[in-house]
Design a protein around this motif. Structure first.
Motif, PDB file in Angstrom:
ATOM      1  N   ALA A 203       0.879  -1.263  -0.068  1.00  0.00           N
ATOM      2  CA  ALA A 203      -0.037   0.087  -0.211  1.00  0.00           C
ATOM      3  C   ALA A 203       0.823   1.258  -0.003  1.00  0.00           C
ATOM      4  CB  ALA A 203      -0.982   0.066   1.234  1.00  0.00           C
ATOM      5  N   PHE A 204       2.157   1.215   0.806  1.00  0.00           N
ATOM      6  CA  PHE A 204       2.871   2.495   0.662  1.00  0.00           C
ATOM      7  C   PHE A 204       3.519   2.717  -0.303  1.00  0.00           C
ATOM      8  CE2 PHE A 204       2.686   2.259   5.618  1.00  0.00           C
ATOM      9  CZ  PHE A 204       2.315   3.445   6.042  1.00  0.00           C
ATOM     10  N   ALA A 205       3.984   1.601  -1.031  1.00  0.00           N
ATOM     11  CA  ALA A 205       4.594   1.437  -2.381  1.00  0.00           C
ATOM     12  C   ALA A 205       3.691   2.262  -3.460  1.00  0.00           C
ATOM     13  CB  ALA A 205       5.054   0.140  -2.672  1.00  0.00           C
ATOM     14  N   LEU A 206       2.509   1.965  -3.234  1.00  0.00           N
ATOM     15  CA  LEU A 206       1.450   2.514  -4.397  1.00  0.00           C
ATOM     16  C   LEU A 206       1.492   4.027  -4.306  1.00  0.00           C
ATOM     17  CD1 LEU A 206      -1.418  -0.104  -4.251  1.00  0.00           C
ATOM     18  CD2 LEU A 206      -0.044   0.102  -5.957  1.00  0.00           C
ATOM     19  N   ILE A 207       1.555   4.404  -3.094  1.00  0.00           N
ATOM     20  CA  ILE A 207       1.698   6.091  -3.002  1.00  0.00           C
ATOM     21  C   ILE A 207       2.897   6.688  -3.089  1.00  0.00           C
ATOM     22  CG2 ILE A 207      -0.812   5.758  -1.728  1.00  0.00           C
ATOM     23  CD1 ILE A 207       1.363   6.820   0.638  1.00  0.00           C
ATOM     24  N   ARG A 208       3.928   5.932  -2.929  1.00  0.00           N
ATOM     25  CA  ARG A 208       5.314   6.515  -2.881  1.00  0.00           C
ATOM     26  C   ARG A 208       5.627   7.408  -3.762  1.00  0.00           C
ATOM     27  NH1 ARG A 208       8.378   7.447   0.825  1.00  0.00           N
ATOM     28  NH2 ARG A 208      10.609   6.888   0.493  1.00  0.00           N
ATOM     29  N   GLN A 268       0.926   0.673 -13.113  1.00  0.00           N
ATOM     30  CA  GLN A 268       0.869   2.280 -13.300  1.00  0.00           C
ATOM     31  C   GLN A 268       1.585   3.034 -12.558  1.00  0.00           C
ATOM     32  OE1 GLN A 268      -3.610   2.940 -13.391  1.00  0.00           O
ATOM     33  NE2 GLN A 268      -3.951   1.363 -15.131  1.00  0.00           N
ATOM     34  N   GLN A 269       1.616   2.528 -11.173  1.00  0.00           N
ATOM     35  CA  GLN A 269       2.473   3.022 -10.115  1.00  0.00           C
ATOM     36  C   GLN A 269       3.722   2.657 -10.009  1.00  0.00           C
ATOM     37  OE1 GLN A 269      -0.336   5.423  -9.718  1.00  0.00           O
ATOM     38  NE2 GLN A 269       0.906   5.750  -7.946  1.00  0.00           N
ATOM     39  N   GLY A 270       4.219   1.843 -10.903  1.00  0.00           N
ATOM     40  CA  GLY A 270       5.582   1.238 -11.000  1.00  0.00           C
ATOM     41  C   GLY A 270       5.671   0.370  -9.788  1.00  0.00           C
ATOM     42  N   VAL A 271       4.972  -0.287  -9.301  1.00  0.00           N
ATOM     43  CA  VAL A 271       5.063  -1.137  -8.059  1.00  0.00           C
ATOM     44  C   VAL A 271       5.069  -2.591  -8.405  1.00  0.00           C
ATOM     45  CG1 VAL A 271       4.190  -1.822  -5.976  1.00  0.00           C
ATOM     46  CG2 VAL A 271       4.054   0.564  -6.458  1.00  0.00           C
ATOM     47  N   SER A 272       5.925  -3.219  -7.992  1.00  0.00           N
ATOM     48  CA  SER A 272       6.050  -4.793  -8.137  1.00  0.00           C
ATOM     49  C   SER A 272       5.109  -5.464  -7.685  1.00  0.00           C
ATOM     50  CB  SER A 272       7.306  -5.371  -7.570  1.00  0.00           C
ATOM     51  OG  SER A 272       7.542  -6.813  -7.408  1.00  0.00           O
ATOM     52  N   PRO A 273       4.525  -6.431  -8.136  1.00  0.00           N
ATOM     53  CA  PRO A 273       3.038  -7.233  -7.451  1.00  0.00           C
ATOM     54  C   PRO A 273       3.773  -8.539  -6.781  1.00  0.00           C
ATOM     55  CG  PRO A 273       3.326  -7.962  -9.876  1.00  0.00           C
ATOM     56  CD  PRO A 273       4.324  -6.863  -9.608  1.00  0.00           C
ATOM     57  N   GLU A 274       4.979  -8.547  -6.426  1.00  0.00           N
ATOM     58  CA  GLU A 274       5.494  -9.658  -5.824  1.00  0.00           C
ATOM     59  C   GLU A 274       5.063  -9.975  -4.721  1.00  0.00           C
ATOM     60  OE1 GLU A 274      10.041  -9.419  -5.233  1.00  0.00           O
ATOM     61  OE2 GLU A 274       9.447  -7.491  -5.758  1.00  0.00           O
ATOM     62  N   LEU A 275       4.253  -9.274  -3.805  1.00  0.00           N
ATOM     63  CA  LEU A 275       3.881  -9.503  -2.483  1.00  0.00           C
ATOM     64  C   LEU A 275       2.316  -9.730  -2.670  1.00  0.00           C
ATOM     65  CD1 LEU A 275       5.294  -6.775  -0.012  1.00  0.00           C
ATOM     66  CD2 LEU A 275       5.723  -9.236  -0.094  1.00  0.00           C
ATOM     67  N   ILE A 276       1.567  -9.075  -3.468  1.00  0.00           N
ATOM     68  CA  ILE A 276       0.087  -9.509  -3.629  1.00  0.00           C
ATOM     69  C   ILE A 276      -0.247 -10.577  -4.562  1.00  0.00           C
ATOM     70  CG2 ILE A 276      -0.762  -7.490  -2.288  1.00  0.00           C
ATOM     71  CD1 ILE A 276      -1.369  -6.484  -5.134  1.00  0.00           C
ATOM     72  N   GLY A 277       0.779 -10.525  -5.838  1.00  0.00           N
ATOM     73  CA  GLY A 277       0.529 -11.504  -6.589  1.00  0.00           C
ATOM     74  C   GLY A 277       0.217 -12.915  -6.191  1.00  0.00           C
ATOM     75  N   PRO A 278       0.930 -13.663  -5.353  1.00  0.00           N
ATOM     76  CA  PRO A 278       0.859 -15.107  -4.854  1.00  0.00           C
ATOM     77  C   PRO A 278      -0.706 -15.289  -4.407  1.00  0.00           C
ATOM     78  CG  PRO A 278       2.753 -14.368  -4.176  1.00  0.00           C
ATOM     79  CD  PRO A 278       2.189 -13.090  -4.777  1.00  0.00           C
ATOM     80  N   PHE A 279      -1.092 -14.217  -3.564  1.00  0.00           N
ATOM     81  CA  PHE A 279      -2.454 -14.408  -2.999  1.00  0.00           C
ATOM     82  C   PHE A 279      -3.530 -14.303  -4.193  1.00  0.00           C
ATOM     83  CE2 PHE A 279      -6.138 -13.070  -0.376  1.00  0.00           C
ATOM     84  CZ  PHE A 279      -5.906 -14.159   0.435  1.00  0.00           C
ATOM     85  N   PHE A 280      -3.364 -13.316  -5.180  1.00  0.00           N
ATOM     86  CA  PHE A 280      -4.321 -13.190  -6.387  1.00  0.00           C
ATOM     87  C   PHE A 280      -4.263 -14.834  -7.032  1.00  0.00           C
ATOM     88  CE2 PHE A 280      -3.793  -8.526  -6.313  1.00  0.00           C
ATOM     89  CZ  PHE A 280      -4.902  -8.322  -5.272  1.00  0.00           C
TER      90      PHE A 280
END
Ligand SMILES: NC(=O)c1ccc[n+]([C@@H]2O[C@H](COP(=O)([O-])OP(=O)(O)OC[C@H]3O[C@@H](n4cnc5c(N)ncnc54)[C@H](OP(=O)(O)O)[C@@H]3O)[C@@H](O)[C@H]2O)c1
Length: 305
Positions: A203-208, A268-280
């Protein structure tokens, strides 16, 4: 499950050692030192040992007796508490000590299997054994208002005998005679905590990179996590009943339909999905099994091998 709140706050207390159970404590790291101070402040005669003796100096000045060896420390009190780095250091520190007749309480973080093996190891040496998992950070020790507590499992008799002494540094929650269950509860709760931190990091990465003050964002995030946390009660209810559709208001099919918005926003925010990707990925797998009417509980079954 038996829960005891901490005996009382240490602030402003005056204590006498009369009638207080003597405690031996092995390990004066950050956590061990906090535990030591709590017992000293409550008036328990305390014998301490640490591999690096210099760490005991301040406690000696506060009234602790410093043992020169683990053998001497173990001989000093029938209640022996260990709070070392890991299970291997416990084996190393206690090797060659006479544990016969001792009540050994191991607050060192480890796995359930290590706790069970350590309980058996203690039994072979004539000691009773209680394993502990500390649900607190050092500043929460001796500060009951912070809500810190320790999970205990193993000898119930030992727990009951020392309940009052053990509840001095933090609350106590006894979770059964299986010595591995304190560690299991500890690791399960901490694992959930890391999942929460992982979500917060994303979440913080998205707004960074945006003009959004993290300090303004943080309270929104904290309140949202608190608002969502009670969902675990519904999860438990579904696991018990076996009906994973019970009370569902956000079906998996709807949630998976939203996944492209999450992954698209990350991109779009230039954030890696590596944390939430596995749950999805797990949510999609469960949906592909035809479980669109469920919530997220079915993901648990995909995890259990
Ligand atoms: N700190 C926390 O926030 C926290 C929270 C919950 C649970 N815990 C658990 O509490 C335990 C202690 O944590 P801590 O924060 O006090 O760690 P720490 O500050 O790193 O201290 C580690 C302690 O273990 C001793 N030690 C390490 N290896 C040893 C060995 N081979 N033989 C004998 N002693 C050895 C160290 O002695 P030296 O001084 O000689 O290095 C020191 O007393 C850990 O299991 C940790 O997971 C900690």
């Amino acid at each position: 499950m038996i829960t005891t709140r901490p005996a009382s706050s240490l602030i402003g207390m005056t204590h006498t050692t009369v009638g207080k159970t003597p405690v031996t404590l092995l390990g004066l790291g950050t956590m061990g030192t906090a535990l030591a101070r709590a017992w000293l402040a409550a008036g328990h005669p305390l014998t301490v040992w640490n591999r690096t003796p210099a760490r005991a100096a301040a406690l000696a000045a506060e009234g602790a007796r410093v043992a020169k060896s683990t053998a001497e420390a173990v001989a000093a009190s029938s209640l022996v508490v260990v709070c070392l780095l890991d299970d291997a250091s416990v084996g190393e520190a206690l090797a060659g000590t006479d544990l016969a007749g001792r009540d050994l309480v191991d607050l060192t973080t480890g796995t359930p299997a290590q706790a069970r093996a350590r309980a058996e190891w203690a039994r072979e040496r004539g000691a009773r054994y209680l394993d502990g998992g500390i649900m607190a950070v050092p500043p929460m020790i001796g500060a009951p208002e912070t809500g810190g507590y320790v999970f205990y499992s193993g000898s119930r008799e030992l727990f009951e005998r020392h309940r009052e002494t053990l509840s001095v540094p933090a609350g106590t929650t006894y979770v059964g005679t299986d010595a591995g269950h304190a560690a299991l509860h500890d690791i399960a709760l901490l694992s959930a905590m890391y999942g929460m931190f992982a979500g917060a990091a994303h979440a913080f990465a998205l707004i960074r990179k945006e003009d959004i003050d993290p300090a303004s964002f943080a309270p929104l995030l904290a309140d949202w996590l608190v608002a969502m946390a009670p969902a675990v009660h519904q999860t438990a209810d579904q696991l018990r009943s076996g009906d994973y559709t019970k009370g569902v208001v956000s079906p998996l099919a709807m949630q998976v339909a939203g996944v492209p918005a999450f992954l698209g926003t990350a991109e779009q925010q230039g954030v890696s999905p590596e944390l939430i990707g596995p749950f999805f990925a797990l949510m999609r797998r469960r949906l592909d099994e035809g479980s669109g009417e469920e919530g997220l509980t079915g993901v648990i079954d995909l995890l259990v091998r």
